[in-house]
Design a protein around this motif. Structure first.
Motif, PDB file in Angstrom:
ATOM      1  N   CYS A  66      -6.582   0.949   0.745  1.00  0.00           N
ATOM      2  CA  CYS A  66      -5.891  -0.323   0.118  1.00  0.00           C
ATOM      3  C   CYS A  66      -5.501  -1.232   1.552  1.00  0.00           C
ATOM      4  O   CYS A  66      -5.796  -2.163   0.871  1.00  0.00           O
TER       5      CYS A  66
ATOM      6  N   TYR B 253     -12.456  -0.423  -3.523  1.00  0.00           N
ATOM      7  CA  TYR B 253     -12.060   0.984  -3.880  1.00  0.00           C
ATOM      8  C   TYR B 253     -12.989   1.872  -4.039  1.00  0.00           C
ATOM      9  O   TYR B 253     -13.496   3.088  -3.585  1.00  0.00           O
TER      10      TYR B 253
ATOM     11  N   LYS C  75       1.770   2.643  -3.288  1.00  0.00           N
ATOM     12  CA  LYS C  75       1.388   2.857  -4.364  1.00  0.00           C
ATOM     13  C   LYS C  75       0.183   4.204  -3.466  1.00  0.00           C
ATOM     14  O   LYS C  75      -0.306   4.492  -4.488  1.00  0.00           O
ATOM     15  N   CYS C  76      -0.399   4.143  -2.601  1.00  0.00           N
ATOM     16  CA  CYS C  76      -0.845   5.418  -1.625  1.00  0.00           C
ATOM     17  C   CYS C  76       0.644   7.351  -2.156  1.00  0.00           C
ATOM     18  O   CYS C  76      -0.428   7.884  -2.631  1.00  0.00           O
TER      19      CYS C  76
ATOM     20  N   CYS D  57       0.633  -1.402   0.294  1.00  0.00           N
ATOM     21  CA  CYS D  57       0.339  -0.081   0.272  1.00  0.00           C
ATOM     22  C   CYS D  57       0.626   1.661  -0.063  1.00  0.00           C
ATOM     23  O   CYS D  57      -0.065   1.626  -0.732  1.00  0.00           O
TER      24      CYS D  57
ATOM     25  N   CYS E 123      -5.938   6.675   1.795  1.00  0.00           N
ATOM     26  CA  CYS E 123      -5.425   5.632   0.970  1.00  0.00           C
ATOM     27  C   CYS E 123      -5.201   4.517   1.421  1.00  0.00           C
ATOM     28  O   CYS E 123      -5.494   3.106   0.908  1.00  0.00           O
TER      29      CYS E 123
ATOM     30  N   CYS F 129     -12.383   7.400  -0.606  1.00  0.00           N
ATOM     31  CA  CYS F 129     -11.054   6.633  -1.307  1.00  0.00           C
ATOM     32  C   CYS F 129     -10.507   8.124  -1.830  1.00  0.00           C
ATOM     33  O   CYS F 129     -11.035   7.866  -2.926  1.00  0.00           O
TER      34      CYS F 129
ATOM     35  N   CYS G  23      -6.152  -3.031  -3.020  1.00  0.00           N
ATOM     36  CA  CYS G  23      -5.895  -2.148  -4.323  1.00  0.00           C
ATOM     37  C   CYS G  23      -6.223  -1.212  -4.062  1.00  0.00           C
ATOM     38  O   CYS G  23      -6.787  -0.619  -3.657  1.00  0.00           O
ATOM     39  N   VAL G  24      -4.921  -0.449  -5.149  1.00  0.00           N
ATOM     40  CA  VAL G  24      -5.398   1.199  -5.335  1.00  0.00           C
ATOM     41  C   VAL G  24      -5.323   1.906  -7.014  1.00  0.00           C
ATOM     42  O   VAL G  24      -4.708   0.805  -7.619  1.00  0.00           O
TER      43      VAL G  24
END
Length: 64
Positions: free
Chosen positions: A31, A51, A9-10, A6, A27, A63, A36-37
């Motif tokens: 996540c 999300y 990705k965040c 996470c 986020c 989100c 997932c993001v």
């Protein structure tokens, strides 16, 4: 384990956010729940329906 996925990705998702700390907080929550993001800094939420569909207590998207 999930936070290892996470965080990067965040970081990418929130890289252009006006409020980085708030973006990262939500986020990371999303996540960890959704695993997932979406790609990019905005939009693309169709890539991750969980999300996309998370709402806050006011019914707005939770989100970033």
């Amino acid at each position: 384990m999930v936070s290892g996925l996470c965080t990067p990705k965040c970081n990418g998702r929130c890289s252009k956010a006006g409020y980085q700390d708030r973006c990262m907080k939500y986020c990371m929550i999303c996540c960890q729940d959704c695993k997932c993001v979406p790609s990019g800094t905005y939009g693309n939420k169709h890539e991750c329906p969980c999300y996309r569909d998370k709402k806050n207590n006011k019914g707005k998207p939770k989100c970033p």
